[in-house]
Motif scaffolding. Sequence first.
Motif, PDB file in Angstrom:
ATOM      1  N   ALA A 123       1.369  -1.326   0.104  1.00  0.00           N
ATOM      2  CA  ALA A 123       0.237   0.154  -0.015  1.00  0.00           C
ATOM      3  C   ALA A 123       1.146   1.434  -0.513  1.00  0.00           C
ATOM      4  O   ALA A 123       0.396   2.515  -0.341  1.00  0.00           O
ATOM      5  N   ASN A 124       2.229   1.451   0.373  1.00  0.00           N
ATOM      6  CA  ASN A 124       3.005   2.814   0.760  1.00  0.00           C
ATOM      7  C   ASN A 124       4.055   2.740  -0.080  1.00  0.00           C
ATOM      8  O   ASN A 124       4.764   3.938  -0.416  1.00  0.00           O
ATOM      9  N   GLU A 125       3.936   2.001  -0.589  1.00  0.00           N
ATOM     10  CA  GLU A 125       5.167   1.857  -2.185  1.00  0.00           C
ATOM     11  C   GLU A 125       4.456   2.706  -3.672  1.00  0.00           C
ATOM     12  O   GLU A 125       2.883   2.676  -3.596  1.00  0.00           O
ATOM     13  N   HIS A 126       5.816   2.854  -3.918  1.00  0.00           N
ATOM     14  CA  HIS A 126       5.407   4.170  -5.067  1.00  0.00           C
ATOM     15  C   HIS A 126       4.568   2.791  -6.636  1.00  0.00           C
ATOM     16  O   HIS A 126       5.422   1.788  -6.214  1.00  0.00           O
ATOM     17  N   PRO A 127       3.704   3.255  -7.411  1.00  0.00           N
ATOM     18  CA  PRO A 127       3.075   2.658  -8.179  1.00  0.00           C
ATOM     19  C   PRO A 127       3.819   1.792  -9.081  1.00  0.00           C
ATOM     20  O   PRO A 127       3.786   0.882  -9.573  1.00  0.00           O
ATOM     21  N   GLN A 128       4.704   2.675  -9.309  1.00  0.00           N
ATOM     22  CA  GLN A 128       6.356   1.997  -9.793  1.00  0.00           C
ATOM     23  C   GLN A 128       6.734   0.478  -9.216  1.00  0.00           C
ATOM     24  O   GLN A 128       7.312  -0.117 -10.142  1.00  0.00           O
ATOM     25  N   SER A 129       6.953   1.050  -7.908  1.00  0.00           N
ATOM     26  CA  SER A 129       7.616  -0.324  -7.568  1.00  0.00           C
ATOM     27  C   SER A 129       6.917  -1.181  -7.671  1.00  0.00           C
ATOM     28  O   SER A 129       6.550  -2.859  -7.258  1.00  0.00           O
ATOM     29  N   ILE A 130       4.907  -1.102  -7.032  1.00  0.00           N
ATOM     30  CA  ILE A 130       3.805  -1.533  -7.406  1.00  0.00           C
ATOM     31  C   ILE A 130       3.667  -2.279  -8.159  1.00  0.00           C
ATOM     32  O   ILE A 130       3.404  -4.142  -8.735  1.00  0.00           O
ATOM     33  N   ALA A 131       4.188  -1.874  -9.733  1.00  0.00           N
ATOM     34  CA  ALA A 131       3.998  -2.847 -10.976  1.00  0.00           C
ATOM     35  C   ALA A 131       5.363  -3.436 -10.998  1.00  0.00           C
ATOM     36  O   ALA A 131       5.042  -4.207 -11.944  1.00  0.00           O
ATOM     37  N   GLN A 155      -4.743   2.312 -11.278  1.00  0.00           N
ATOM     38  CA  GLN A 155      -5.235   3.132 -13.048  1.00  0.00           C
ATOM     39  C   GLN A 155      -3.577   3.003 -13.044  1.00  0.00           C
ATOM     40  O   GLN A 155      -2.840   2.305 -13.965  1.00  0.00           O
ATOM     41  N   GLU A 156      -2.905   4.017 -12.037  1.00  0.00           N
ATOM     42  CA  GLU A 156      -0.918   3.939 -12.272  1.00  0.00           C
ATOM     43  C   GLU A 156      -0.659   2.478 -12.614  1.00  0.00           C
ATOM     44  O   GLU A 156       0.895   2.700 -13.190  1.00  0.00           O
ATOM     45  N   VAL A 157      -1.045   1.317 -11.642  1.00  0.00           N
ATOM     46  CA  VAL A 157       0.048   0.653 -12.002  1.00  0.00           C
ATOM     47  C   VAL A 157      -0.131  -0.192 -13.190  1.00  0.00           C
ATOM     48  O   VAL A 157       0.879  -0.679 -13.691  1.00  0.00           O
ATOM     49  N   ILE A 158      -0.888  -0.820 -13.345  1.00  0.00           N
ATOM     50  CA  ILE A 158      -1.693  -1.328 -14.353  1.00  0.00           C
ATOM     51  C   ILE A 158      -1.159   0.210 -16.055  1.00  0.00           C
ATOM     52  O   ILE A 158       0.068  -0.908 -16.622  1.00  0.00           O
ATOM     53  N   PHE A 159      -1.562   1.083 -16.064  1.00  0.00           N
ATOM     54  CA  PHE A 159      -0.194   2.021 -16.628  1.00  0.00           C
ATOM     55  C   PHE A 159       0.765   1.752 -16.651  1.00  0.00           C
ATOM     56  O   PHE A 159       1.765   1.673 -18.039  1.00  0.00           O
ATOM     57  N   ARG A 160       2.067   1.868 -15.645  1.00  0.00           N
ATOM     58  CA  ARG A 160       3.287   1.560 -15.774  1.00  0.00           C
ATOM     59  C   ARG A 160       3.450  -0.263 -16.215  1.00  0.00           C
ATOM     60  O   ARG A 160       4.983   0.135 -16.361  1.00  0.00           O
ATOM     61  N   MET A 161       3.030  -0.810 -15.638  1.00  0.00           N
ATOM     62  CA  MET A 161       3.101  -2.484 -15.561  1.00  0.00           C
ATOM     63  C   MET A 161       3.120  -2.703 -16.830  1.00  0.00           C
ATOM     64  O   MET A 161       4.098  -3.683 -18.217  1.00  0.00           O
TER      65      MET A 161
END
Length: 338
Positions: A123-131, A155-161
Amino acid sequence: MGIRLTGKEKAAVFILSLPDEDAKKLMEGMSEDEIREISRTIARLGQMPEDVVREVREEFLTRFANQALNVRGGMQKVKDLIFKVMGKEKGRHLLKELQQGPKNTPWEILNEMEPTLVATFLANEHPQSIALILSQLQTEQASFVIDFLAPEVQQEVIFRMAKLGNLPPGALEDIEESLLAELEAMGASRGLYTAEGGGGVSKVAELLNLMPRETSDKLLAFLDEEDNPLAEEVRKEMFLFEDLLLMDDKSFQTLLREVSNDELLTALKGTDDRLKEKFFGNMSERAAEMLREDLEMMGPVKVSDVESSQQAILKVARQLEADGSIVILGKGSDDVVL
């Protein structure tokens, strides 16, 4: 090439052009049906001109050279190879041995944790890290985890993945060490290793395939706004229930044998007539008539139940394709069946 050859004929010419020992080794890797088909083709061939043989071999080497650059490992690749070489029964025993080996990476641990716990952990990770982290998990687990993330984070995670490419070896070492330390500190249990690994358009398409339709539609809409060409690439890779229309009848009948009648009945509720007719057309007249009557008598069904049944059937289809039992020509596919 002066003589037009079919795919089977080219394969036969190529095998005949090899030394006997090499041809023997090549055919040992074929299934019984493949050996039967290639043998029939060889029996029908006459004398082939040298220039035709040369062109066939050059075509093979060109295709091999182009494909050989796209090399990727992972447990799914292991499974595909083992099933083809050893058969399903023996292959399952070997896979079980491999999967029960030592578990030494954070991806193995995250794959077996409850998705809600993984979502909380990230939850507290940056979206890029989660991706990056989710791109290393098995697709089904990653789809569950994303479903528990906040909508704006999804949304951010899917985009970055979708933007992620294949990572070079060693690129994840620092992240692995840090994640492993954190997971062990919180006492996460280790489990079965089924990591697939890798981000990019294909991974995102697989994730969206496994999510509720409403969620996947919203995420695709977000991708459209951020990067329309990227969203279109994802759409081409997705395998939706409607894409079953693109399967050949033989594959369709194989799929039907693996699907329960109750699952099929719920899945067909609300689908368009073309898809229903595709199912009916691949059944016996009696079975099709009974299914039609059951659909007419069926009461209202929750959309979530329909989507769940459709996803279950698609999961069976993907598994059958991975086993080599059926051929799926989905959206954007460049595959050609010879």
